[in-house]
Design an enzyme around this catalytic site. Structure first.
Site, PDB file in Angstrom:
ATOM      1  N   SER A 121      -9.157   2.161   2.498  1.00 44.64           N
ATOM      2  CA  SER A 121      -8.526   3.331   2.024  1.00 44.64           C
ATOM      3  C   SER A 121      -7.732   1.797   1.457  1.00 44.64           C
ATOM      4  CB  SER A 121      -7.824   3.997   2.948  1.00 44.64           C
ATOM      5  OG  SER A 121      -6.741   3.305   3.558  1.00 44.64           O
ATOM      6  N   LYS A 130       0.911  -1.486   0.231  1.00 44.17           N
ATOM      7  CA  LYS A 130      -0.066  -0.057   0.016  1.00 44.17           C
ATOM      8  C   LYS A 130       1.099   1.105  -0.247  1.00 44.17           C
ATOM      9  CE  LYS A 130      -4.011   2.727   2.704  1.00 44.17           C
ATOM     10  NZ  LYS A 130      -4.615   2.309   3.937  1.00 44.17           N
ATOM     11  N   SER A 163     -10.649  -0.029   6.947  1.00 46.88           N
ATOM     12  CA  SER A 163      -9.214  -0.249   5.282  1.00 46.88           C
ATOM     13  C   SER A 163      -9.064  -1.341   5.180  1.00 46.88           C
ATOM     14  CB  SER A 163      -8.541   1.141   5.794  1.00 46.88           C
ATOM     15  OG  SER A 163      -9.317   2.548   5.651  1.00 46.88           O
TER      16      SER A 163
END
Length: 440
Positions: free
Chosen positions: A149, A80, A173
């Site tokens: 996210s 990420k 997330s």
């Protein structure tokens, strides 16, 4: 025959160790899938195929020389893009950090490399791992959100572009995108995986999590990163064990406590029916339970803590460069200024009482069973979906797993299990039992 990029990470590790395929073969299969699907899914913030292949070839040379580096040797992993990588940009999904190269690995990335993982690229995050939607699409239906996210990580694993990926969770997330994309996801105990080198949004909530295609995958990658960080006051300091070894312990069939949670009223009717069928199907193994006050206020407690701490970390940069921050995030920061100090302190203090009540409940059960989201991934790309079934558990710092065993309106819907802090191994063992049970 299953394509290399469609293997679980655990299967792929065995294929690589046996010599049936090389790390370069594995990486090429993943890159071919990206080339075929990137225009639709858009999961990657940074991907240099030549760098990825060169790293895979280096892994092959190490293995050929008899120097297997660890259990992830040769496996591609997506990172990420709020987690630092020495050889790639880390832009945090934000114009504030466009082009940033820190030249160092986050501790969790360094541990992945030490275990032999090949860092494939950086996956898309929402802006500053917050609420503004990203470019990524749900691979099951690109007209629907993949969640956030950790949008790119979840979508890339779901679309067979990579076997494993890292996410982070401050509200929902990791678990919510896991549910929306139909994959296995673990948000471990707070601080089980080091956070050094990871963009900070909330020091009492932020948790590094993982995606895979099986419960074994979750254990495999988490074992490679879990470590105590003396520089982080919230690093988990309790007893650590091998999650993979814990999976193989012989224990009785588990018992579950079903909690509607204070978020129940916001669940879709279809999602309620789906989880109710799981509860009914488990029979006496699953009992409907509740938790005493102040559990009924936990959604507000999480929102208060997240708002105050987000403002602390993001406020100064947003004020210094307002033109590089979305209107949606600006509005959240403005609203966060209304959080009162007394409410923040109350929310922090309430955590102990609620965790005590949850621990007492889990003395009688192996895991809490609940929804991971109000429903399947919503149609439209203007929102990442509601994290209301996740933030409460993030607030408590407890481990959570999403299992991809339900569906709703033709889209995936997960089942969420919750355990005690530090008992991630037990939670995964319980999750594997339920995963197999629901898979039929």
């Amino acid at each position: 025959m299953t394509e290399l990029n469609e293997l679980t990470a655990s299967e792929a590790a065995r294929v690589l160790a046996s010599g049936e395929a090389s790390a370069e073969d594995m990486m090429r299969a993943c890159l071919d899938r990206v080339a075929a699907r990137d225009e639709t899914v858009r999961a990657w913030a940074f991907l240099d195929p030549e760098l990825a292949l060169a790293s895979a070839r280096a892994a092959d040379r190490h293995r050929k020389a008899g120097n297997s580096r660890g259990p992830l040797h040769g496996l591609p992993v997506g990172i990420k893009d709020i987690i630092e990588t020495a050889d790639m940009p880390t832009e945090n999904g934000s114009d504030l950090y466009r082009g940033q190269r820190t030249g160092r690995d986050a501790e969790c990335v360094a541990r992945l490399r030490n275990a032999g993982a090949v860092i494939m690229g950086k996956t898309v995050t929402t802006e500053l791992a917050n609420t503004c939607p990203s470019k990524t699409r749900n691979p099951h239906n690109p007209e629907h959100t993949p969640g956030g996210s950790s949008a790119g990580s979840a979508a890339a694993v779901a679309d067979f572009q990579v076997m494993l990926a890292l996410g982070t969770q401050t509200a929902g997330s990791v678990i919510r995108p896991g549910s929306f994309n139909g994959i296995h996801a673990l948000k471990p105990s707070l601080g089980l995986i080091p956070r050094e080198g990871v963009l900070m949004q909330s020091h009492t909530l932020d948790t590094v999590g993982v995606y895979g295609r099986s419960v074994e995958d979750l254990a495999l990658i988490t074992d490679s990163m879990a470590a105590f960080d003396a520089s982080d006051a919230f690093s988990f300091g309790g007893r650590r064990s091998s999650l993979t070894a814990d999976l193989n312990l012989e224990t009785p069939a588990p018992r579950f406590a079903f909690l509607e949670t204070p978020a129940w009223a916001q669940a879709d009717a279809g999602a309620r029916d789906a989880i109710e069928r799981v509860v009914d199907g488990l029979g006496a193994r699953c009992v409907r339970e509740s938790l005493p006050s102040p559990f009924d206020r936990i959604l507000d407690f999480h929102a208060t803590v997240m708002a105050a701490e987000m403002l602390t970390y993001y406020g100064p940069d947003a004020e210094a460069s307002p033109g590089k921050v979305s209107d949606l995030l600006k509005a959240r920061l403005v609203a966060a200024r209304n959080v009162r100090a007394g409410d923040y302190v109350e929310a922090q203090l309430a955590r102990g009482a609620i965790n005590g009540a949850l621990a007492a409940l889990l003395d009688r059960y192996d895991a809490v069973l609940c929804l991971p989201a109000p429903g399947a991934a919503p149609k439209g790309l203007g929102s990442t979906g509601n994290p209301i079934f996740n933030g409460l558990w993030t607030y408590l710092g407890v481990p959570c797993v999403a299992l991809p065993r339900l569906s709703l309106d033709g889209l995936p819907l997960g089942v969420q299990l919750v355990g005690k802090p530090g008992e991630d191994g037990k939670l995964l063992r319980t999750a594997r039992w339920l995963d197999r049970e629901l898979a039929g």
